[in-house]
Enzyme design. Structure first.
Site, PDB file in Angstrom:
ATOM      1  N   ASP A 295      49.322  35.535  46.961  1.00 19.23           N
ATOM      2  CA  ASP A 295      50.079  34.325  46.650  1.00 19.23           C
ATOM      3  C   ASP A 295      49.147  33.158  46.372  1.00 19.23           C
ATOM      4  O   ASP A 295      49.548  32.213  45.710  1.00 19.23           O
ATOM      5  CB  ASP A 295      51.163  33.986  47.697  1.00 19.23           C
ATOM      6  CG  ASP A 295      50.665  33.865  49.107  1.00 19.23           C
ATOM      7  OD1 ASP A 295      51.252  34.487  49.981  1.00 19.23           O
ATOM      8  OD2 ASP A 295      49.683  33.134  49.340  1.00 19.23           O
TER       9      ASP A 295
ATOM     10  N   HIS B  69      48.784  34.905  51.866  1.00 13.38           N
ATOM     11  CA  HIS B  69      48.567  36.281  51.409  1.00 13.38           C
ATOM     12  C   HIS B  69      47.582  36.205  50.247  1.00 13.38           C
ATOM     13  O   HIS B  69      47.655  35.273  49.436  1.00 13.38           O
ATOM     14  CB  HIS B  69      49.824  36.907  50.795  1.00 13.38           C
ATOM     15  CG  HIS B  69      51.005  37.069  51.682  1.00 13.38           C
ATOM     16  ND1 HIS B  69      51.966  36.117  51.831  1.00 13.38           N
ATOM     17  CD2 HIS B  69      51.392  38.122  52.428  1.00 13.38           C
ATOM     18  CE1 HIS B  69      52.910  36.563  52.644  1.00 13.38           C
ATOM     19  NE2 HIS B  69      52.600  37.773  53.032  1.00 13.38           N
TER      20      HIS B  69
HETATM   21  C1  XLS Z   1      58.387  38.666  55.660  1.00 16.49           C
HETATM   22  C2  XLS Z   1      57.289  38.303  56.551  1.00 16.49           C
HETATM   23  C3  XLS Z   1      56.023  37.866  55.855  1.00 16.49           C
HETATM   24  C4  XLS Z   1      54.865  37.905  56.800  1.00 16.49           C
HETATM   25  C5  XLS Z   1      53.540  37.873  56.139  1.00 16.49           C
HETATM   26  O1  XLS Z   1      59.538  38.760  56.035  1.00 16.49           O
HETATM   27  O2  XLS Z   1      57.750  37.334  57.440  1.00 16.49           O
HETATM   28  O3  XLS Z   1      56.188  36.618  55.277  1.00 16.49           O
HETATM   29  O4  XLS Z   1      54.916  36.854  57.702  1.00 16.49           O
HETATM   30  O5  XLS Z   1      53.358  38.940  55.292  1.00 16.49           O
END
Ligand code: XLS
Ligand code: NI
Ligand code: NI
Length: 437
Positions: free
Chosen positions: A104, A101
């Site tokens: 992050d 992301h």
């Molecule tokens: C959250 C999601 C997230 C997505 C990406 O539960 O799994 O991690 O994969 O935003």
């Protein structure tokens, strides 16, 4: 840059008899199965958020993770320090892909401009590390759920300014994904849902979500980004109800708003569990619609009702996933993306290795087992035989659209009663699967 994991060298395949915890017992990247190597089938991917940013905190306790490379660093300096460590891990695991992301890999700035600047700084480093290690980007995404501005959602927020901010953020995230050669881009609707219907205009919110995705598709085409767009279903958490609740709801949403064909599904095991489905159900729903894109490989705990994001180790689960994946022709741009985190109690750096090695081995075994079941052919044959009445006679006429209710009534009046059913043989089939596990 000194190694973050100095005592761990590249993880090797040592075979099923090995007792070395830092070796693969089943994942042999170059081994061929059904004409493709394991690496080509599985396209393993490591996620940046859990692996680098997971601190082992939960709502009752503070962080536990020991991450020596983070000591004394914060903000952009911390973000920079994490990059080479992440790629060292991917390289040592032999995982060909990763996912991230925007927020992050790089911290939030005080303004959008400052956040973009931080992101650019880190993207430069990611690019260098991708080049150095050969690790590629499976997909990028924007984090539209942590910052307080997204309290009421991003594209489904009642606040139009928040929609605009999210659009600007996603625009940038698609650009950097493109710049890094990403093979896809994922939309997970973090807070695109509601906590109470008392304050929610659901129709309007869903229209806004669709509008947002159309804008993204348009922009993707404009900049020539060829990667696949994915939508990731999840029924709840953080909101009580999310609009992208499961594979069927996503497909219906895409169809209703003319987006089918523009997005495929990125399915996550733990989300399937929360939706009251099996992962294989979700994969079959997506596969049947030609929208099986990628998988977020993790698992939940059936005794806990939330998204625990554990590493997948259940061979029965990975076998089912691989049976469906092989049936629908495997991945094109997608992969097995470990959207999973080590437990709070597993706080040492080496636990990150154990976790990924276990997940990779579990999927490698699932792949081998699924291929063996397919080669054996009894399961497929059983299913084919079960539908044999559709291959000729009245079944064939129905499928070909040659008869309607009147002809069918005539047919049955003449016949008097339907042919007898055969047993579904569930136990026989479950035993058959166990022959291979
Ligand atoms: C959250 C999601 C997230 C997505 C990406 O539960 O799994 O991690 O994969 O935003
Ligand atoms: Ni996910
Ligand atoms: Ni999840």
């Amino acid at each position: 840059m000194p190694a973050a994991f100095p005592k761990i060298s590249k993880i090797q395949f040592e075979g099923a008899k090995s007792k070395n915890p830092l070796a693969f017992k089943h994942y042999n990247a170059k081994e061929k199965i059904e004409g493709k190597t394991m690496a080509e089938h599985l396209r393993f991917s490591v996620v940046y958020w859990h692996t680098m940013c997971g601190q082992g905190a939960d709502m009752f306790g503070s962080p536990t993770a020991i991450r020596p490379w983070e000591t004394g660093k914060k903000g952009i300096e911390l973000a920079k320090a994490r990059v080479p460590v992440f790629f060292e891990l991917c390289e040592k695991l032999g995982a060909p892909y990763y996912a991230f992301h925007d927020r992050d890999v790089a911290p939030h700035g005080k303004t959008l401009r400052e956040s973009n600047k931080h992101l650019d700084t880190i993207v430069d480093l990611l690019k260098k590390e991708q080049k150095r290690t050969g690790t590629k980007l499976l997909w990028g995404t924007a984090q539209l759920f942590v910052h307080p501005r997204y309290t009421h959602g991003a594209s489904t927020s009642p606040n139009a300014d928040v929609f605009a901010f999210a659009a600007a953020q996603v625009k940038k995230a698609i650009e950097v994904t493109h710049e890094l050669g990403g093979e896809g881009y994922t939309f997970w609707g973090g807070r695109e849902g509601y906590s109470t219907l008392l304050n929610t205009d659901m129709k309007r919110e869903q229209e806004h979500l669709a509008k947002f995705l159309h804008m993204a598709v348009e922009y993707k085409k404009k900049i020539g980004f060829k990667g696949t767009f994915y939508i990731e279903p999840k029924p709840k958490e953080p909101t009580k109800h999310q609009y992208d609740s499961d594979a069927a709801a996503c497909l219906n949403f895409l169809r209703e708003y003319n987006l089918l064909g523009e997005l495929k599904l990125n399915l996550e095991t733990n989300h399937a569990t929360l939706a009251g489905h099996s992962m294989q159900h979700e994969m079959e729903v997506a596969g049947a619609a030609g929208a099986l894109g990628s998988i977020d490989a993790n698992t939940g705990d059936l005794l806990l009702g939330w998204d625990t994001d554990q590493f997948p180790t259940d061979i029965y689960l990975t076998t089912q996933c691989m049976l469906s994946l092989l049936k629908y022709g495997g991945f094109t741009t997608g992969g097995v993306n470990f959207d999973a985190k080590v437990r709070r109690e597993s706080f040492e750096p080496v636990d990150l290795f154990h976790a990924h090695i276990g997940g990779m081995d579990a999927f490698a075994r699932g792949l081998k087992i699924a291929a063996a079941i397919r080669k054996d052919g009894r399961l497929d044959q059983f299913v084919r035989d079960r539908y044999a009445s559709w291959n000729s006679g009245i079944g064939e006429k129905i499928e070909k659209g040659k008869v309607g209710f009147e002809e069918l009534e005539k047919y049955m009046l003449q016949k008097g009663e339907a042919n007898a059913n055969s047993s579904g043989r569930q136990e026989f089939l479950e035993n058959l699967i166990n022959e291979f596990i």
